[in-house]
Design a protein around this motif. Structure first.
Motif, mmCIF file in Angstrom:
data_model
loop_
_atom_site.group_PDB
_atom_site.id
_atom_site.type_symbol
_atom_site.label_atom_id
_atom_site.label_comp_id
_atom_site.label_asym_id
_atom_site.label_seq_id
_atom_site.Cartn_x
_atom_site.Cartn_y
_atom_site.Cartn_z
ATOM 1 N N VAL A 20 -8.352 -11.016 2.752
ATOM 2 C CA VAL A 20 -7.846 -9.732 3.225
ATOM 3 C C VAL A 20 -6.362 -9.859 3.576
ATOM 4 O O VAL A 20 -5.957 -10.808 4.251
ATOM 5 C CB VAL A 20 -8.649 -9.267 4.471
ATOM 6 N N ASP A 21 -5.563 -8.907 3.104
ATOM 7 C CA ASP A 21 -4.149 -8.826 3.491
ATOM 8 C C ASP A 21 -4.123 -8.193 4.878
ATOM 9 O O ASP A 21 -4.461 -7.027 5.042
ATOM 10 C CB ASP A 21 -3.380 -7.956 2.502
ATOM 11 N N HIS A 68 -10.475 -1.035 12.427
ATOM 12 C CA HIS A 68 -9.303 -1.575 11.725
ATOM 13 C C HIS A 68 -8.016 -0.858 12.117
ATOM 14 O O HIS A 68 -6.930 -1.247 11.661
ATOM 15 C CB HIS A 68 -9.494 -1.479 10.217
ATOM 16 N N HIS A 88 -2.352 0.029 12.446
ATOM 17 C CA HIS A 88 -3.299 -0.129 11.332
ATOM 18 C C HIS A 88 -3.295 -1.589 10.908
ATOM 19 O O HIS A 88 -2.270 -2.119 10.485
ATOM 20 C CB HIS A 88 -2.881 0.766 10.160
ATOM 21 N N ASN A 146 -15.934 -1.945 6.785
ATOM 22 C CA ASN A 146 -16.902 -1.288 7.689
ATOM 23 C C ASN A 146 -17.017 -1.972 9.043
ATOM 24 O O ASN A 146 -18.104 -2.089 9.593
ATOM 25 C CB ASN A 146 -18.271 -1.196 7.017
ATOM 26 N N ILE A 161 -4.620 -4.136 4.827
ATOM 27 C CA ILE A 161 -4.633 -3.257 3.660
ATOM 28 C C ILE A 161 -6.076 -3.119 3.187
ATOM 29 O O ILE A 161 -6.777 -4.126 3.009
ATOM 30 C CB ILE A 161 -3.766 -3.857 2.518
ATOM 31 N N ASP A 162 -6.516 -1.895 3.005
ATOM 32 C CA ASP A 162 -7.885 -1.586 2.545
ATOM 33 C C ASP A 162 -8.967 -2.146 3.469
ATOM 34 O O ASP A 162 -10.094 -2.384 3.041
ATOM 35 C CB ASP A 162 -8.116 -2.093 1.112
ATOM 36 N N THR A 163 -8.639 -2.348 4.719
ATOM 37 C CA THR A 163 -9.607 -2.926 5.662
ATOM 38 C C THR A 163 -10.674 -1.939 6.100
ATOM 39 O O THR A 163 -11.713 -2.347 6.624
ATOM 40 C CB THR A 163 -8.878 -3.494 6.894
ATOM 41 N N VAL A 164 -10.472 -0.657 5.866
ATOM 42 C CA VAL A 164 -11.511 0.325 6.176
ATOM 43 C C VAL A 164 -12.772 0.003 5.377
ATOM 44 O O VAL A 164 -13.889 0.256 5.831
ATOM 45 C CB VAL A 164 -11.016 1.773 5.922
ATOM 46 N N ASN A 165 -12.598 -0.594 4.205
ATOM 47 C CA ASN A 165 -13.727 -0.927 3.338
ATOM 48 C C ASN A 165 -14.617 -2.036 3.898
ATOM 49 O O ASN A 165 -15.714 -2.260 3.392
ATOM 50 C CB ASN A 165 -13.229 -1.328 1.950
ATOM 51 N N SER A 171 -14.812 1.411 12.070
ATOM 52 C CA SER A 171 -14.403 0.191 11.367
ATOM 53 C C SER A 171 -13.486 -0.686 12.209
ATOM 54 O O SER A 171 -13.247 -1.840 11.864
ATOM 55 C CB SER A 171 -13.699 0.552 10.064
ATOM 56 N N ASP A 216 0.877 -1.170 0.000
ATOM 57 C CA ASP A 216 0.000 0.000 0.000
ATOM 58 C C ASP A 216 0.913 1.217 0.000
ATOM 59 O O ASP A 216 1.692 1.411 0.937
ATOM 60 C CB ASP A 216 -0.895 -0.006 1.239
#
Length: 165
Positions: free
Chosen positions: A126-127, A69, A84, A93, A87-91, A67, A30
Motif C-alpha cells: 500500500v502507498d 483511512h 487522508h 475496508n 492511496i486507494d486505502t478505502v478499498n 474504513s 492519485d
C-alpha cells in the motif's frame, strides 16, 4: 502608552500528522489529490517507522469513515481539513487502520487519531502517502505560508503551514 487592550498576535499552525518527507500535492500518485480536486494542501511520504497519525490541528472530528483511512476535522475558526492516509486505502475496508478518535469528538493538535498496522499494509504494498487537504479554504486563511520545504524530512508535529492571526 499601555497596551492592555491591544489584541495579542497568535499563530494558527498546521503540523505534520506523521513523520516522513514533505511532498508537493501535485506529485501524489492519485489525480484526485494531485489535481487538487478536493482542495489544496500537502502530502507526506511516510518514513519506514511511522505508524501513528496525529491531528494536524485542534477541532472536531466531523468525518470518520468505517474504513478509518481518513479523518475530517473542522477547526473552531471553521477551517475544514481532511487527513487522508494512503492511496486507494478505502478499498481495504478498514484493515490496517485503527481509529483512536470517534465521530464528533473534540480533539487537540498532536493527539493520536489513527494507528497503522505497518506489517499488514506493507504486505499489501500500500502507498501510504498521507495528504492534508484544506477542503474549504476560508478567505482569512488564504495567506497561509508553507514553513517547511518540499523534500525536507519532517517529524510528526513539525509546523508545516502557519498564519499570523
Amino acid at each position: 502608552m499601555f497596551n492592555f487592550f491591544k489584541k495579542k498576535s497568535t499563530k494558527f499552525t498546521v503540523t505534520a500528522p506523521i513523520s516522513g518527507i514533505l511532498t508537493n500535492l501535485s506529485d501524489v500518485k492519485d489525480p484526485v489529490f494531485s489535481q487538487k480536486m478536493m482542495g489544496d494542501g500537502f502530502a507526506i511520504s511516510l518514513s519506514a517507522t511511522a505508524n501513528v497519525v496525529f491531528a494536524p490541528v485542534a477541532g472536531k472530528v466531523v468525518s470518520l469513515p468505517e474504513s478509518h483511512h481518513a479523518v475530517g476535522i473542522v477547526t473552531k475558526d471553521g477551517e475544514e481539513i481532511l487527513v487522508h492516509i494512503g492511496i486507494d486505502t478505502v478499498n481495504l475496508n478498514g484493515q490496517g487502520f485503527t481509529a483512536v478518535v470517534e465521530q464528533d469528538e473534540e480533539i487537540e493538535q498532536g493527539q493520536e487519531i489513527v494507528k497503522l498496522d505497518r506489517d499488514f499494509l506493507k504486505n499489501r504494498e500500500v502507498d501510504l502517502t498521507t495528504m492534508v487537504i484544506f477542503t474549504k479554504l476560508i478567505p482569512e486563511h488564504q495567506d497561509w505560508k508553507l514553513i517547511e520545504n518540499y523534500g525536507d524530512k519532517v517529524t510528526n508535529l513539525d509546523t508545516i503551514v502557519e498564519k499570523q492571526v
